[in-house]
Design a protein around this motif. Sequence first.
Motif, PDB file in Angstrom:
ATOM      1  N   ASP A 314     113.917  19.643  34.115  1.00 18.39           N
ATOM      2  CA  ASP A 314     113.538  20.866  33.639  1.00 18.39           C
ATOM      3  C   ASP A 314     112.029  21.082  34.249  1.00 18.39           C
ATOM      4  O   ASP A 314     111.122  20.344  34.215  1.00 18.39           O
ATOM      5  CB  ASP A 314     113.281  20.544  31.956  1.00 18.39           C
ATOM      6  CG  ASP A 314     112.585  21.842  31.295  1.00 18.39           C
ATOM      7  OD1 ASP A 314     111.230  22.033  31.347  1.00 18.39           O
ATOM      8  OD2 ASP A 314     113.632  22.478  30.403  1.00 18.39           O
ATOM      9  N   ARG A 315     111.861  22.383  34.600  1.00 19.93           N
ATOM     10  CA  ARG A 315     110.615  22.656  35.490  1.00 19.93           C
ATOM     11  C   ARG A 315     109.532  22.716  34.615  1.00 19.93           C
ATOM     12  O   ARG A 315     108.402  22.019  35.083  1.00 19.93           O
ATOM     13  CB  ARG A 315     110.987  24.136  36.118  1.00 19.93           C
ATOM     14  CG  ARG A 315     109.658  24.486  36.863  1.00 19.93           C
ATOM     15  CD  ARG A 315     110.012  25.975  37.515  1.00 19.93           C
ATOM     16  NE  ARG A 315     109.045  26.293  38.610  1.00 19.93           N
ATOM     17  CZ  ARG A 315     109.248  27.203  39.468  1.00 19.93           C
ATOM     18  NH1 ARG A 315     110.241  27.950  39.378  1.00 19.93           N
ATOM     19  NH2 ARG A 315     108.035  27.544  40.298  1.00 19.93           N
ATOM     20  N   ALA A 316     109.481  23.218  33.407  1.00 20.02           N
ATOM     21  CA  ALA A 316     108.318  22.921  32.494  1.00 20.02           C
ATOM     22  C   ALA A 316     108.133  21.425  32.184  1.00 20.02           C
ATOM     23  O   ALA A 316     106.682  21.336  32.227  1.00 20.02           O
ATOM     24  CB  ALA A 316     108.619  23.765  31.244  1.00 20.02           C
ATOM     25  N   LYS A 317     108.858  20.764  31.726  1.00 15.33           N
ATOM     26  CA  LYS A 317     108.676  19.421  31.548  1.00 15.33           C
ATOM     27  C   LYS A 317     108.302  18.563  32.912  1.00 15.33           C
ATOM     28  O   LYS A 317     107.356  17.706  32.715  1.00 15.33           O
ATOM     29  CB  LYS A 317     109.801  18.668  30.883  1.00 15.33           C
ATOM     30  CG  LYS A 317     110.165  19.114  29.516  1.00 15.33           C
ATOM     31  CD  LYS A 317     111.394  18.624  28.748  1.00 15.33           C
ATOM     32  CE  LYS A 317     111.736  19.091  27.512  1.00 15.33           C
ATOM     33  NZ  LYS A 317     111.762  20.569  27.224  1.00 15.33           N
ATOM     34  N   GLN A 318     108.903  18.873  34.014  1.00 16.26           N
ATOM     35  CA  GLN A 318     108.361  18.343  35.139  1.00 16.26           C
ATOM     36  C   GLN A 318     106.702  18.479  35.454  1.00 16.26           C
ATOM     37  O   GLN A 318     105.897  17.772  35.470  1.00 16.26           O
ATOM     38  CB  GLN A 318     109.011  18.795  36.331  1.00 16.26           C
ATOM     39  CG  GLN A 318     108.890  18.101  37.564  1.00 16.26           C
ATOM     40  CD  GLN A 318     109.087  16.700  37.827  1.00 16.26           C
ATOM     41  OE1 GLN A 318     109.901  15.984  37.180  1.00 16.26           O
ATOM     42  NE2 GLN A 318     108.202  16.083  38.609  1.00 16.26           N
ATOM     43  N   ASP A 319     106.470  19.877  35.380  1.00 13.99           N
ATOM     44  CA  ASP A 319     105.003  20.003  35.364  1.00 13.99           C
ATOM     45  C   ASP A 319     104.150  19.475  34.196  1.00 13.99           C
ATOM     46  O   ASP A 319     103.085  19.057  34.783  1.00 13.99           O
ATOM     47  CB  ASP A 319     104.885  21.605  35.278  1.00 13.99           C
ATOM     48  CG  ASP A 319     105.569  22.395  36.510  1.00 13.99           C
ATOM     49  OD1 ASP A 319     105.624  21.823  37.313  1.00 13.99           O
ATOM     50  OD2 ASP A 319     105.637  23.560  36.449  1.00 13.99           O
ATOM     51  N   ALA A 320     104.582  19.289  33.226  1.00 11.12           N
ATOM     52  CA  ALA A 320     103.928  18.684  32.162  1.00 11.12           C
ATOM     53  C   ALA A 320     103.561  17.361  32.428  1.00 11.12           C
ATOM     54  O   ALA A 320     102.528  16.781  32.254  1.00 11.12           O
ATOM     55  CB  ALA A 320     104.793  18.927  30.636  1.00 11.12           C
ATOM     56  N   LEU A 321     104.712  16.587  32.898  1.00 11.63           N
ATOM     57  CA  LEU A 321     104.680  15.108  33.223  1.00 11.63           C
ATOM     58  C   LEU A 321     103.498  15.014  34.453  1.00 11.63           C
ATOM     59  O   LEU A 321     102.617  14.081  34.340  1.00 11.63           O
ATOM     60  CB  LEU A 321     105.986  14.508  33.689  1.00 11.63           C
ATOM     61  CG  LEU A 321     106.066  13.113  34.078  1.00 11.63           C
ATOM     62  CD1 LEU A 321     105.292  12.258  32.812  1.00 11.63           C
ATOM     63  CD2 LEU A 321     107.291  12.722  34.442  1.00 11.63           C
ATOM     64  N   VAL A 322     103.698  15.811  35.631  1.00  9.04           N
ATOM     65  CA  VAL A 322     102.479  15.815  36.544  1.00  9.04           C
ATOM     66  C   VAL A 322     101.310  15.975  35.907  1.00  9.04           C
ATOM     67  O   VAL A 322     100.456  15.264  36.327  1.00  9.04           O
ATOM     68  CB  VAL A 322     103.038  16.762  37.594  1.00  9.04           C
ATOM     69  CG1 VAL A 322     102.011  16.745  38.845  1.00  9.04           C
ATOM     70  CG2 VAL A 322     104.397  16.476  38.205  1.00  9.04           C
ATOM     71  N   LYS A 323     100.882  17.074  35.243  1.00  5.35           N
ATOM     72  CA  LYS A 323      99.573  17.219  34.670  1.00  5.35           C
ATOM     73  C   LYS A 323      99.058  16.144  33.809  1.00  5.35           C
ATOM     74  O   LYS A 323      97.973  15.838  33.813  1.00  5.35           O
ATOM     75  CB  LYS A 323      99.746  18.813  34.063  1.00  5.35           C
ATOM     76  CG  LYS A 323      99.956  19.831  34.885  1.00  5.35           C
ATOM     77  CD  LYS A 323      99.970  20.948  34.252  1.00  5.35           C
ATOM     78  CE  LYS A 323     100.132  22.272  34.994  1.00  5.35           C
ATOM     79  NZ  LYS A 323     100.183  23.472  34.112  1.00  5.35           N
ATOM     80  N   ALA A 324      99.923  15.462  32.990  1.00  3.28           N
ATOM     81  CA  ALA A 324      99.555  14.401  32.166  1.00  3.28           C
ATOM     82  C   ALA A 324      99.220  13.160  33.157  1.00  3.28           C
ATOM     83  O   ALA A 324      98.212  12.492  32.590  1.00  3.28           O
ATOM     84  CB  ALA A 324     100.840  14.085  31.127  1.00  3.28           C
TER      85      ALA A 324
END
Length: 808
Positions: A314-324
């Motif tokens: 999931d693109r949004a969740k992938q981005d969220a994990l990287v940012k976290a």
Amino acid sequence: MSEEPEEPNNSGEQQPAAGPRRSPVKRRILAAGILVTLVATGGLITGYLLVDIPDPNSAATAQNNVYLYSDGTQFARDGDVNRQNVRLDDIPEPTRHAVLAAEDRDFYHQPAIDVTAMIRAGWNMLQGEGKQSGSTITQQYVKNYYLDQEQTLTRKAKELFIALKLDNRVSKDEILTGYLNTSYFGRNSYGIQAAAQAYYDKHASDLTTAEGAYLAALLNSPNLYDVAAHPENRKRAVARWKYVLNGMVKEGWLKPRERDAMAFPEPRDPQRPSALAGQRGYLVEAVNTHLTERGILDEQELARGGLRITTTIDRAKQDALVKAVEKELLSKLGDEREEDSYVRAGASSIEPRTGEVLAMYGGIDYIQQYVNNATRRDYQAGSTFKPIVYASAVHHRAKTRGGELIGPNTTYDGASGRTVIGAGGPTKWAPHNQDNVSYGSIPVTTAMNKSVNAVFAQMGADVGPERIKKTAVALGLSPDTPNMAESNASISLGTATPSTLDMAQAYATLANHGERVDHTLVKKITRNGESIPVPEPETGQAVSRQAADSTTAVLREVVKTGTGSRAKALGRPAAGKTGTAEENEAAWFAGYTPDLATVVAVMGQDPETGGHKSLYGAAGMPRLNGSDFPTLIWTAYTTEALRGTPVKNFELKPGKNRLPKASPSPSGSTDPSGDPDAPGEEPTPVDGSEEAPDTSATGPGREDAENTGGGGDDRDDRDGGDYGDDGANGERAPEKTGKTGKTEKDREKDREKNRGKKAGDDEKQQGKPAKPSGGTADGKNPGEAPSPAPEAKASPEGSPETSAAPRP
């Protein structure tokens, strides 16, 4: 010997001598056999005449594969194919012999096809056993150069006829040359010349015998045996390399003393294409590994290219994990501390109901750090393994040595250094708790909150190591997980080294009430507009719902009042467990909500040698625990990943294994914290409903435990030495709960005295950083205690102002 005359018939005439007669049935079988033979022979002749040697296939100009997020947007194209042809004379003879030893030792002495192997492969495919091989070098060359990698009976038949014709038209040397120039060696390299450059940065003519043998070993499984990209497979790769060398000795191509003197030739690190920078390369590698391990595509077919692969990411969740990870960990690291250069992070996130992998963090950059930290299997899981022990206990209806069924309220002696009692009596194993702190008689719930080693070491002996291993595999861990099969009682403290993806699968199964849905990374595959089948994930009841839900209830307490309390900042129902490896080499947090299971690990690795390093001092912290960065990353990611979605409650049915209405807090009081549940969070069921034992689970083979499998088998496992804290290391909750060197009577007096203390006294201990215990391999290792964030300011009482909430 004389013969008796025939009896005369009624007419007085002599009857002729009776000869052997075949029954009508036998005659029909014989006729059918002859007919089948004639038809088969005719078919072979017809096939041989009709099937021509085709032009080379499109692999010679292979296309890139395209990888897509679940929404159809592209995130990566894989690298260009590297192919260079050389003459046979340019390939050292030992390298040629190594390839023959690995793939076809009778190549120069046998026909082009191995009929027996082909019949076996065809029969197995008809029986639904998946793709099969067993081909000769000639057949492999035909498949590589003239055909595709599709494993069907039609393709096998074409392979047979083309191989026969080719064997009659060209020499064995020409076939071997073609094979060496077209075979796939991994790292996007076709042919021995490209492989020599990719792995050893040299021309094929300069390969040593040892290097040639390693490249030959790669032909069997290039991805699996690349020790630089997959260090966790090193043992298997070296075994395959030795197999090749032994084959050369057996065939007389290498002297035994030369083989014995050889050291394994370390390949250089992979040179990653810039198109796979950042997280893209990790995701592509994980997807490719998933496809090959599940038998959906093989490495040759992936290398052929032209695939459009829609993943579950999931693109949004992938981005969220990287940012976290960047915000909660990487931003706290600096160049001034050597320890900070050791820090690595990995994470995997799965939707429990579907098994879809929604996000994955492999490292800071695939080009800079090529080992995927999300899928590597070489760091201990620590105390994140303890919930598996408890789930196994409830599922198997295991009993304590006193005959009590194990549940959340079962009491154990939490004394540090307590001798584990096995089936045959006391063992030589007496693991210590973190910081050697002793706890009195405590319930399992409190032991999970504080991650008390002494309790779970004994529980593991009560359940039995083999049952625990079966439960772990049923929940989703690979049966090949390093250090799991050979572990005995010490498995209870997390000596196995699963990946974050493995642990996310196991915790997703717990979140899904014990029903395992095999994780998947791929939704759809097409080539030239045509779909390639992707099987649905397999499902099954791994453990009973009672066992899974009881484990979830206990793990919810860990988040509410235990070592995972920083995850309360999520603001919705959650369950989880912290963990730390021996020598503080890794710290974990594994947690889940009803709709998302995520595991985060922070690991220590030497950037030069790749060896494991301790995390003491990293980010300026005395010791890095699972309650620190891993929990903060998990909380920040899960908050963003679930933003805007309805708050869901755990629908738990733990049966008799329910928690008391007010479970003990880490301080020993009956009120966990005085804080209400998070908004929308339902209390653990206490309605008194008692279900009949659930026998529906099929995974680990449920059976009532009579304390037959534990402890005693592991008597000499540690030779009496201490085994680490929190699983290797035992986490401890923030509050002070016990002292060493006291009798049980003394500890009971202390508990009575401490019950009247205020929460402020408890908080004093929370902010006090634990000192490294100088852990050693024999088990005196640090444990798990929430540490203040590096920038946290100490209050006058000594507790961090950041409390349990993630840093802003």
